[in-house]
Design a protein around this motif. Structure first.
Motif, PDB file in Angstrom:
ATOM      1  N   SER A 239      46.410  35.886  16.634  1.00 11.56           N
ATOM      2  CA  SER A 239      45.530  37.157  16.215  1.00 11.56           C
ATOM      3  C   SER A 239      45.714  37.360  14.752  1.00 11.56           C
ATOM      4  CB  SER A 239      45.602  38.255  17.216  1.00 11.56           C
ATOM      5  OG  SER A 239      47.116  38.422  17.257  1.00 11.56           O
ATOM      6  N   PHE A 257      52.542  46.492  14.071  1.00 12.30           N
ATOM      7  CA  PHE A 257      51.418  45.460  13.881  1.00 12.30           C
ATOM      8  C   PHE A 257      50.364  45.861  14.741  1.00 12.30           C
ATOM      9  CE2 PHE A 257      49.621  41.708  15.966  1.00 12.30           C
ATOM     10  CZ  PHE A 257      49.015  40.950  14.698  1.00 12.30           C
ATOM     11  N   THR A 259      46.009  44.811  15.500  1.00 13.55           N
ATOM     12  CA  THR A 259      44.909  43.872  15.306  1.00 13.55           C
ATOM     13  C   THR A 259      43.562  44.853  15.109  1.00 13.55           C
ATOM     14  OG1 THR A 259      44.581  43.983  17.575  1.00 13.55           O
ATOM     15  CG2 THR A 259      45.749  41.951  16.433  1.00 13.55           C
ATOM     16  N   THR A 263      40.794  51.430  13.318  1.00 10.70           N
ATOM     17  CA  THR A 263      40.866  52.421  14.039  1.00 10.70           C
ATOM     18  C   THR A 263      42.067  53.445  13.818  1.00 10.70           C
ATOM     19  OG1 THR A 263      42.761  51.653  15.444  1.00 10.70           O
ATOM     20  CG2 THR A 263      40.458  51.247  16.392  1.00 10.70           C
ATOM     21  N   PHE A 337      55.642  49.774  27.213  1.00  9.88           N
ATOM     22  CA  PHE A 337      54.957  48.965  27.227  1.00  9.88           C
ATOM     23  C   PHE A 337      54.805  48.120  25.870  1.00  9.88           C
ATOM     24  CE2 PHE A 337      52.658  52.702  25.950  1.00  9.88           C
ATOM     25  CZ  PHE A 337      51.703  52.271  25.043  1.00  9.88           C
ATOM     26  N   TYR A 342      57.139  41.066  20.218  1.00 12.59           N
ATOM     27  CA  TYR A 342      55.681  40.696  19.779  1.00 12.59           C
ATOM     28  C   TYR A 342      55.466  41.413  18.311  1.00 12.59           C
ATOM     29  CZ  TYR A 342      50.852  39.552  19.500  1.00 12.59           C
ATOM     30  OH  TYR A 342      49.784  39.064  19.272  1.00 12.59           O
ATOM     31  N   GLY A 345      57.495  44.920  17.282  1.00 10.95           N
ATOM     32  CA  GLY A 345      58.242  45.837  17.987  1.00 10.95           C
ATOM     33  C   GLY A 345      57.812  47.253  17.865  1.00 10.95           C
ATOM     34  N   ILE A 347      54.080  50.033  17.421  1.00  8.45           N
ATOM     35  CA  ILE A 347      52.773  50.197  17.410  1.00  8.45           C
ATOM     36  C   ILE A 347      52.175  51.613  16.841  1.00  8.45           C
ATOM     37  CG2 ILE A 347      52.253  48.567  19.209  1.00  8.45           C
ATOM     38  CD1 ILE A 347      51.421  51.038  20.863  1.00  8.45           C
ATOM     39  N   CYS A 350      46.092  54.081  19.437  1.00  8.92           N
ATOM     40  CA  CYS A 350      44.638  54.750  19.339  1.00  8.92           C
ATOM     41  C   CYS A 350      44.355  54.855  20.681  1.00  8.92           C
ATOM     42  CB  CYS A 350      44.049  54.098  18.265  1.00  8.92           C
ATOM     43  SG  CYS A 350      42.296  54.540  18.278  1.00  8.92           S
ATOM     44  N   HIS A 353      40.483  53.855  21.902  1.00  4.10           N
ATOM     45  CA  HIS A 353      40.114  52.546  21.985  1.00  4.10           C
ATOM     46  C   HIS A 353      41.051  51.414  22.458  1.00  4.10           C
ATOM     47  CE1 HIS A 353      36.555  54.187  19.999  1.00  4.10           C
ATOM     48  NE2 HIS A 353      37.321  54.639  19.164  1.00  4.10           N
ATOM     49  N   ASP A 354      41.890  51.724  23.285  1.00  3.02           N
ATOM     50  CA  ASP A 354      42.819  50.957  23.925  1.00  3.02           C
ATOM     51  C   ASP A 354      43.270  51.625  25.157  1.00  3.02           C
ATOM     52  OD1 ASP A 354      45.229  48.558  22.951  1.00  3.02           O
ATOM     53  OD2 ASP A 354      46.110  50.329  24.450  1.00  3.02           O
ATOM     54  N   ARG A 435      50.863  34.595  20.200  1.00  4.97           N
ATOM     55  CA  ARG A 435      51.505  35.189  21.299  1.00  4.97           C
ATOM     56  C   ARG A 435      52.508  34.241  21.951  1.00  4.97           C
ATOM     57  NH1 ARG A 435      50.301  39.185  24.810  1.00  4.97           N
ATOM     58  NH2 ARG A 435      49.136  40.069  22.865  1.00  4.97           N
TER      59      ARG A 435
END
Ligand code: ANZ
Ligand code: ZN
Length: 878
Positions: A239, A257, A259, A263, A337, A342, A345, A347, A350, A353-354, A435
């Protein structure tokens, strides 16, 4: 070989085919003549066909029968087509079941494994597979794992191996590491004890270094099922995203991080992984946070558990500034979660939209701000409550991004953030993420390939010198206590350091069994070589032309093998980048299920089916007790709906079983095993045998002097050649069920022809019959090889059909739009013409009159009349 045939009293020897005598007979002949041994110096074009090798569980099952039959058809066909075919077999022989058996039955894993191999080898041999047994090996053979240790050392030297700590599932009762699949609802599959998370230092193959190359390679694999390529693509999971720095109000920054930087205006919180350094730092002085982190660790490392578990978080005292909105701050949570492995570590969440972010926000009362507007929605009314909107749309509530589509908004926000700085660093950096994780190969078990390193307090980790290989598995091990027996084996474990001689500790972990199966296809090309491969031989045979196996290996096994090819290329063991040129994944073998009145599963062997009023009724074969018929399921021990290949071979013979698994459905789909189906296959075996013998009786006759029926003979030849072409094309394309259908057609055509030509056939008719019968035998040979040899012999051959080239096709016989018309002069047959079906009367006349035999009679004069019976006869009246 008459003695190999059924000599039952009362029946003519030629009438019934007895596989019980014929099959072992031919298997012996092939084996004595070494018919299927392939030689590396054979100058013919090489063709490598391989089926995924079995785990030696003790008995073959119908899935094996189907898989290996398909491979065998390809192997026999390609051999007949003149290729130098490599079709080897071996055993994927390390692994847990042998250790479990050792614990349960006090039998050594080695003994258990080799006894199983012996039993299964006999079973495979009774199927008549054209395997090159001279190349056989088991991955637990010292000879094999020795070379695997050499490869490990080469990879280590080439920088393809690393050692790092990673989290594992630890079973505190069995004192062992569990694979994710062995953790069921947070408990060890055997002990039932709650699983703990532990940090262990482990060995890894650096497969993630090859992420881009493994992805790009998929585009070249045109002979792979699209679905497998897609699964691999998703597993590698490339990604394109952005790392963004958020300033912490009390100083410092958190890097996330994402993608979906488009947003950003909808961000309402930051979440850190429980293993994020900031989280563990805060936990040092915050016991409640430490408790929360410990709770997360009990959850298990499996991705599925993490994805399905309830979203939980712990609110830290930290806050960050929103990078774009003056004066807005976001709270910082530690959340269960977010994975440390990844991205970064961390985020930004939002919620609109998730889905995970939304579940989290709803649980903790955080704002949900939609910033992507689906087409046709009104910006004033659009809201998100329990279902996140993840589809396309245009940015809104997003200041200078408003009105842009997602891609454009991503680009614009990235470009903006890239020009800013936070503490001397760019606020945003573009990043491609995968991934795919490095492949952890350490297993704390006995029955695997020992990892050839020694740990020295002075020198660190020291590779075992190649001259000291193999690191052998010790024989004297105990399985009565849980844990890894190697770890408590004094003389295995305590050894001097190869470098400095000081007392040191041997690595007691063994390799993941997926390592064993990641290069066996290369070893088959030079199975007794001192080095892992002989590069020239590997290059001669690889990539495997056709690989066949189960879809369950679509991801890990195939990906690991693709990594190994690249790693072996880098370390000079072979050149092929991709190990498998063609891949075919076959469907499963299914069967009806049966239950008795107590709800216990009943195996098909104990069931009789009767029909009453058009319904099928099941009864117990011994007691007559009524049984209920359940759904059709994959054959499995748990539902007892298995049919034992040995029973089938004993009752019907291998050819019948082979024919059945090929005939009933397209090979990529499931095939349902039914008594009726297997009976049908059995009847066909008998029918072919009878047909060939009937034909043979005619062929023995002296031809009558007559002209014979030319039309019928040509028709027979056409059918034979057409079948040859079609069966060849179908086998080459692995459409076995269609090949079967074409063989049925040819058999029908021959039956008709045999009865048409009567008792005194003409020479041309016998010629057509011989050709057609021989072709029939050659066409069935890849599928029913024993029957084919018996028939071939019945037709008077002293050679083996296995050594006979695939018959040529005369293209003239494939022309479909012509008919063959008999030409008579005054009612007497003089010859025949082949002509387009839609030919005009004139064309037919001209062609008939130009026949030499006709012209001779006409002596230049015009005929009185020409009568054309459409599609049949031209009668010239003179
Ligand atoms: C903000 C955002 C908004 C995200 C949105 C998604 C949707 P893929 O595509 O699979 O790479 N993420 C990033 N690192 C993570 C981690 N260590 N653990 C769990 N989740 C993580 O997924 C990338 C997305 O997964 C990232 O984009 C991030 O959430 C989350 F409407 O950032 B996103
Ligand atoms: Zn040392």
């Amino acid at each position: 070989m008459a003695n190999a045939q059924d000599q039952e009293a009362g029946s003519r020897p030629s009438e019934r085919y007895n596989p019980r005598e014929s099959e072992p007979f031919w298997q012996n002949v092939w084996s004595e003549r070494e018919s299927f041994v392939s030689h590396n110096d054979d100058p013919r074009e090489p063709y490598y066909v391989l089926e995924m090798f079995p785990y030696p569980s003790g008995r073959i099952h119908m899935g094996h029968v189907r898989n290996y039959t398909m491979g065998d058809v390809v192997a026999r066909f390609q051999r007949a087509k003149g290729k130098n075919v490599l079709h080897p077999m071996g055993w994927d022989a390390f692994g847990m079941p042998a250790e479990n058996a050792a614990m349960a039955n006090k039998v050594h894993p080695r003994e258990w494994t080799y006894a199983n191999i012996a039993a299964m080898r006999t079973q495979l041999q009774s199927m008549g597979f054209s395997l090159d047994w001279s190349r056989e090996f088991a991955t637990c053979d010292e000879d094999y794992y020795h070379r695997q240790q050499m490869l490990f050392l080469d990879f280590l030297e080439a920088g393809l191996v690393t050692r790092k700590t990673s989290k594992v599932n630890w079973d505190p009762v069995d004192r062992t590491v569990l694979a994710n699949e062995q953790v069921i609802d947070g408990r060890g599959w055997r002990s039932g004890a709650p699983v703990e998370q532990r940090e262990l230092t482990q060995w890894f193959f650096k497969i993630s270094d090859f992420a881009e190359d493994l992805l790009a390679g998929l585009d070249t694999l045109e002979d792979w099922p699209e679905k497998v390529r897609l699964m691999q693509r998703n597993w590698i999971g490339r990604s394109e995203g952005l790392r963004i720095l958020f300033e912490v109000t009390s100083g410092g920054a958190i890097e996330v991080f994402t993608t979906r930087p488009d947003t950003l205006f909808g961000a309402s919180f930051i979440a850190l992984s429980p293993d994020h350094p900031l989280a563990t730092g805060l936990a040092a002085t915050d016991p409640a946070l430490a408790g929360f982190i410990a709770e997360c660790h009990r959850m298990g490392t499996a991705l599925e558990t993490i994805e399905t578990a309830e979203k939980k978080g712990y609110r830290t005292p930290l806050e960050v500034a929103h990078p774009m909105i003056e004066g807005r701050t976001l709270p910082v949570y530690v959340a269960n979660f977010v994975l440390m492995e990844y991205g970064t570590g961390a985020i930004f969440g939002c919620p609109a939209h998730d889905q995970r972010d939304l579940d989290f926000a709803n649980a903790y009362g955080l704002p949900v701000i939609p910033v992507v507007l689906p087409e046709g929605e009104d910006p004033k009314n659009f809201s998100v409550s329990t279902e996140a909107y993840t589809g396309p749309g245009t940015a809104f509530n997003s200041d200078f991004l408003d009105g842009l589509d997602i891609e454009a908004a991503k680009e614009k926000i990235a470009a903006t953030l890239e020009t800013r700085e936070v503490g001397n660093r760019k606020q945003a950096t573009r990043q491609i993420n995968y991934r795919l994780r490095d492949w952890g190969i350490s297993r704390q078990r006995y029955w695997g390939c020992p990892i050839p390193v020694i740990h020295c307090e002075v020198c660190g980790t020291v590779p075992v010198p190649k001259k000291d290989l193999p690191v052998r598995l010790p024989e004297d091990v105990e399985f009565d206590t849980p844990g890894n027996p190697l770890d408590r084996h004094e003389t295995f474990k305590h050894v001097p350091c190869p470098k400095c001689g000081a007392p040191a500790r041997r690595e007691t972990d063994t390799m993941d069994t997926f390592v064993d199966s990641s290069w066996y296809f290369a070893r088959f090309t030079a199975p007794r070589a001192d080095e892992p491969t002989i590069p020239a031989m590997a290059d001669k045979w690889l990539p495997v032309d056709q690989y066949i196996g189960g879809i369950e290996h679509a991801i890990l096994h195939l990906l690991y093998s693709r990594f190994f090819s690249r790693a072996m290329q880098k370390t000079g063991h072979m050149q092929a980048t991709e190990p498998f040129k063609g891949l075919f994944t076959q469907g499963m073998v299914t069967h009806e299920t049966y239950k008795d009145a107590q709800g216990q599963w009943v195996p098909p062997a104990e069931v009789v089916i009767e029909s009453a009023d058009g319904n099928r009724i099941a009864k117990h074969a011994d007691t007559g007790a009524p049984l209920s018929i359940g759904s059709v399921e994959k054959m499995s021990k748990s539902k007892k709906n298995v049919v034992d290949p040995d029973d089938m071979i004993a009752t019907y013979g291998a050819d019948t079983a082979r024919w059945f698994v090929l005939s009933d459905s397209p090979p990529e789909r499931d095939v349902q095993w039914t008594e009726a189906g297997i009976e049908g296959a059995w009847r066909f075996v008998q029918r072919i045998y009878k047909l060939v013998n009937d034909a043979n009786l005619k062929l023995a006759a002296t031809p009558s002097g007559s002209e014979g029926n030319g039309t019928a003979s040509t028709g027979m030849l056409k059918a034979a050649h057409r079948a040859t072409a079609q069966v060849g094309e179908d086998i080459a394309a692995l459409r076995f069920n269609r090949a079967v259908a074409h063989i049925y057609e040819l058999a029908n055509a021959i039956s008709r022809f045999v009865s048409e030509i009567g008792d005194s056939p003409a020479a041309t008719e016998l010629d057509a019959l011989r050709q057609a019968s021989e072709r029939l035998v050659q066409l069935i040979a890849p599928m029913m090889p024993h029957l084919a040899e018996s028939c071939w012999q019945a037709l008077g051959h002293e050679t083996l059909v296995a050594d006979t080239p695939w018959p040529d096709v005369n293209p003239a016989y494939l022309v479909d739009d012509t008919v063959v018309l008999a030409v008579q002069v005054n009612g007497k047959r003089r010859g025949e013409i082949e002509i387009a079906k839609d030919a005009s009367q004139d064309t037919i006349e001209t062609k008939a009159l130009s026949l030499e035999a006709v012209a001779r009679i006409l002596e230049g004069k015009a005929p009185r009349k020409v009568i054309v019976v459409p599609n049949r006869i031209v009668n010239v009246v003179v």
